[in-house]
Design an enzyme around this catalytic site. Structure first.
Site, mmCIF file in Angstrom:
data_model
loop_
_atom_site.group_PDB
_atom_site.id
_atom_site.type_symbol
_atom_site.label_atom_id
_atom_site.label_comp_id
_atom_site.label_asym_id
_atom_site.label_seq_id
_atom_site.Cartn_x
_atom_site.Cartn_y
_atom_site.Cartn_z
ATOM 1 N N ASP A 11 0.806 -1.220 0.000
ATOM 2 C CA ASP A 11 0.000 0.000 0.000
ATOM 3 C C ASP A 11 0.842 1.274 0.000
ATOM 4 O O ASP A 11 1.451 1.616 1.013
ATOM 5 C CB ASP A 11 -0.912 -0.041 1.242
ATOM 6 C CG ASP A 11 -2.008 1.000 1.183
ATOM 7 O OD1 ASP A 11 -2.022 1.808 0.240
ATOM 8 O OD2 ASP A 11 -2.862 0.998 2.091
ATOM 9 N N ASP A 50 -1.808 5.708 -6.873
ATOM 10 C CA ASP A 50 -2.049 4.778 -5.770
ATOM 11 C C ASP A 50 -1.888 3.338 -6.239
ATOM 12 O O ASP A 50 -2.321 2.979 -7.332
ATOM 13 C CB ASP A 50 -3.463 5.000 -5.210
ATOM 14 C CG ASP A 50 -3.727 4.169 -3.973
ATOM 15 O OD1 ASP A 50 -2.825 4.058 -3.122
ATOM 16 O OD2 ASP A 50 -4.835 3.618 -3.846
#
Ligand SMILES: *[C@@H]1O[C@H](CO)[C@@H](O)[C@H](O)[C@H]1NC(C)=O
Ligand SMILES: *[C@@H]1O[C@H](CO)[C@@H](O)[C@H](O)[C@H]1NC(C)=O
Ligand SMILES: *[C@@H]1O[C@H](CO)[C@@H](O)[C@H](O)[C@H]1NC(C)=O
Ligand SMILES: *[C@@H]1O[C@H](CO)[C@@H](O)[C@H](O)[C@H]1NC(C)=O
Ligand SMILES: *[C@@H]1O[C@H](CO)[C@@H](O)[C@H](O)[C@H]1NC(C)=O
Ligand SMILES: *[C@@H]1O[C@H](CO)[C@@H](O)[C@H](O)[C@H]1NC(C)=O
Ligand SMILES: *[C@@H]1O[C@H](CO)[C@@H](O)[C@H](O)[C@H]1NC(C)=O
Length: 468
Positions: free
Chosen positions: A144, A346
């Site tokens: 992440d 992202d």
């Protein structure tokens, strides 16, 4: 005589082999200027786990959490409803953190898609397996770039959700140590977790919350983190979570790569110089990679764009989108549309979420170029879908993203579509509710690119054909 005949024959055979390899490659990807022709079969995810063709050293394997390379794989097809809902939940979480609006939250597509109240946003699409402790235990963590703290569930559990690997037990590791409340890293921790730290005796207690009902809490500690046999980080600070709630999918925790002192990027700065790269494979059945340090970059040609800091939340990796082209034609979108709320890149968001003004222009140009194809019903939030089931090949317009620094990134065809089924193939972009909502460049669009995060250089790079 005989041997010369044999070597001639070998040369002919070799030649034929090279030609056939060449022509099958040509058949696979034909680039005609602004259009790309691919076999429909190449869009469907591979049924079995396929290894990456790019196995550099110092590399972690990156796999889709629901794909056939994942330990959670149950042999069945990916639950697309789940993927679509998780993505919206994650985007809501991100947008609430980067939004300019006073309310701080965006109701992305709530009118179109109803999100179950229990949906935690803590759902990233790809996972990596690392080793923790001495002797090391393998743990599979969500990968992440949108959060900073690395944590895993720990024994003794006050409350742990089910995970497939044994839960980490610090009492069985000789390298585990608690961090003291008075340590600088404990005092600094709230910048990376958005939560206050606490003390249990003199031991630092952390917490991290991810929207609604998802959280992890426990001891902030140090351990030996083994990425690969030659890449070991000692005294790595992480959350040893004894109280964990939420929908974390059976994985052991999270590997945080955002910009904060507690991130693995900062903690390994002396080893890897705050430089990492990854590659998301073409198929959910493929294997990509995550690698640390400059020496491991493999792409022959790289294009860099400045890394932007989003004032509302400096943890995220901001990026400056300046335009989009379809079929080689730049869309007429004012570039200020992208900078309204800021844009981030992202790793955990599946689709690219665009301002409605940009999305409408993209959709309309794409539909025009695809006018000869049979359209299919929407798979919300994806609303531009096609039925390719009766076709062997398709010809699609190139989609190009332009970024500050005058770089153009031509998406791989696997980066344009989300394939639910050959009869339901959707453009993998979503319109935000308002032009003021945060823009997210998602992982589908990053497929096959080596994406480089050069933090000290303040730049993000894209290298085509980073993995297959
Ligand atoms: C996938 O793997 C199974 C079991 O090894 C094999 O029987 C099957 O043919 C494979 N399918 C494909 C498409 O490679
Ligand atoms: C990769 O790792 C293998 C085994 O550890 C080693 O023999 C080889 O030299 C390494 N290659 C590079 C390019 O570092
Ligand atoms: C797919 O996911 C949705 C949302 O979580 C769930 O309601 C549904 O039961 C799942 N379908 C299957 C076949 O597991
Ligand atoms: C966790 O796994 C155990 C054993 O497989 C099962 O009995 C239990 O119901 C699971 N708990 C949850 C919350 O899914
Ligand atoms: C870490 O701190 C907790 C709480 O004070 C304590 O129970 C545990 O034994 C400590 N572990 C080590 C290895 O010091
Ligand atoms: C659609 O097909 C017609 C007839 O084959 C062709 O003339 C036209 O150029 C095609 N349109 C597009 C957008 O490809
Ligand atoms: C984004 O890029 C444009 C064009 O290069 C530039 O004018 C603008 O200042 C950049 N914005 C940010 C926030 O860096």
């Amino acid at each position: 005589m005989a041997s010369s005949f044999l070597s001639k024959l070998m040369r002919i055979l070799l030649c034929a082999f090279v030609l056939s390899v060449h022509s099958s490659f040509e058949k696979k990807v034909l680039v005609h200027g602004a259009q790309i022709t691919v076999p429909v079969s190449s869009l469907s995810p591979s049924v079995n786990c396929t290894a990456s063709t790019n196995n550099v050293n110092s590399t972690l394997k990156l796999v889709h959490k629901y794909g056939p390379c994942s330990q959670l794989f149950d042999g069945g097809p990916i639950n697309h409803t789940q993927v679509l809902l998780e993505d919206i939940a994650r985007v809501k979480w991100i947008q609430s953190k980067i939004s300019n609006s006073i309310s701080g939250t965006s109701d992305l597509k709530e009118s179109k898609v109803s999100l179950p109240a229990s949906y935690g946003p803590y759902r990233s699409s790809y996972v990596v397996t690392i080793g923790l402790g001495t002797p090391k235990k393998d743990l599979t963590l969500s990968f992440d770039t949108g959060s900073a703290l690395t944590w895993t569930q720990c024994e003794p559990c006050i409350s742990c959700y089910n995970q497939t690997e044994p839960i980490f037990n610090p009492s069985q590791s000789s390298s585990y140590a608690n961090i003291s409340c008075s340590a600088l890293s404990c005092i600094q921790l709230p910048s990376g977790t958005d939560q206050l730290t606490g003390c249990s005796g003199s031991t630092c207690v952390y917490g991290a919350a991810y929207g609604d009902a998802s959280f992890t809490a426990g001891f902030f500690a140090t351990e030996t983190l083994t990425l690969t046999p030659t890449d070991v980080i000692t005294n790595f600070e992480f959350g040893c979570g004894e109280n964990n709630q939420g929908t974390f999918e059976g994985f052991a925790g999270l590997l945080g790569l955002a910009r904060d002192p507690v991130s693995i990027i900062e903690q390994s700065a002396t080893q890897y110089g705050r430089y990492f790269s990854y590659c998301i494979p073409r198929s959910t059945g493929g294997t990509g990679y995550l690698t640390f340090g400059k020496g491991t970059v493999t792409s022959a040609s790289l294009n860099f764009t400045p890394m932007v800091t989003i004032a509302q939340n400096p943890l995220f990796y901001g990026i400056n989108i300046t335009g989009i082209s379809v079929g080689g034609n730049p869309l007429s979108i004012p570039s200020t549309v992208f900078s309204n709320a800021g844009a981030i890149i992202d790793s955990g968001t599946t689709f690219t979420y665009l301002p409605p003004t940009a999305y409408t222009a993209l959709q309309s140009a794409f539909k025009e170029a695809m006018a000869n194809y049979t359209s299919a019903p929407p798979a919300l939030p994806l609303d531009t879908c096609y039925d390719f089931s009766l076709l062997s090949d398709i010809t699609v317009p190139a989609i190009t993203f332009s970024f500050d620094g005058s770089i153009n990134v031509d998406l791989d065809v696997s980066g344009m579509f989300y394939v639910l089924d050959p009869s339901l193939v959707c453009l993998a972009f979503v319109a935000n509710n308002a032009d003021s909502d945060g823009v997210i460049y998602g992982n589908t669009q990053q497929r096959t690119f080596e994406v480089i995060y050069d933090v000290p250089g303040g730049q993000i790079g894209f290298g085509a054909q980073g993995c297959s």
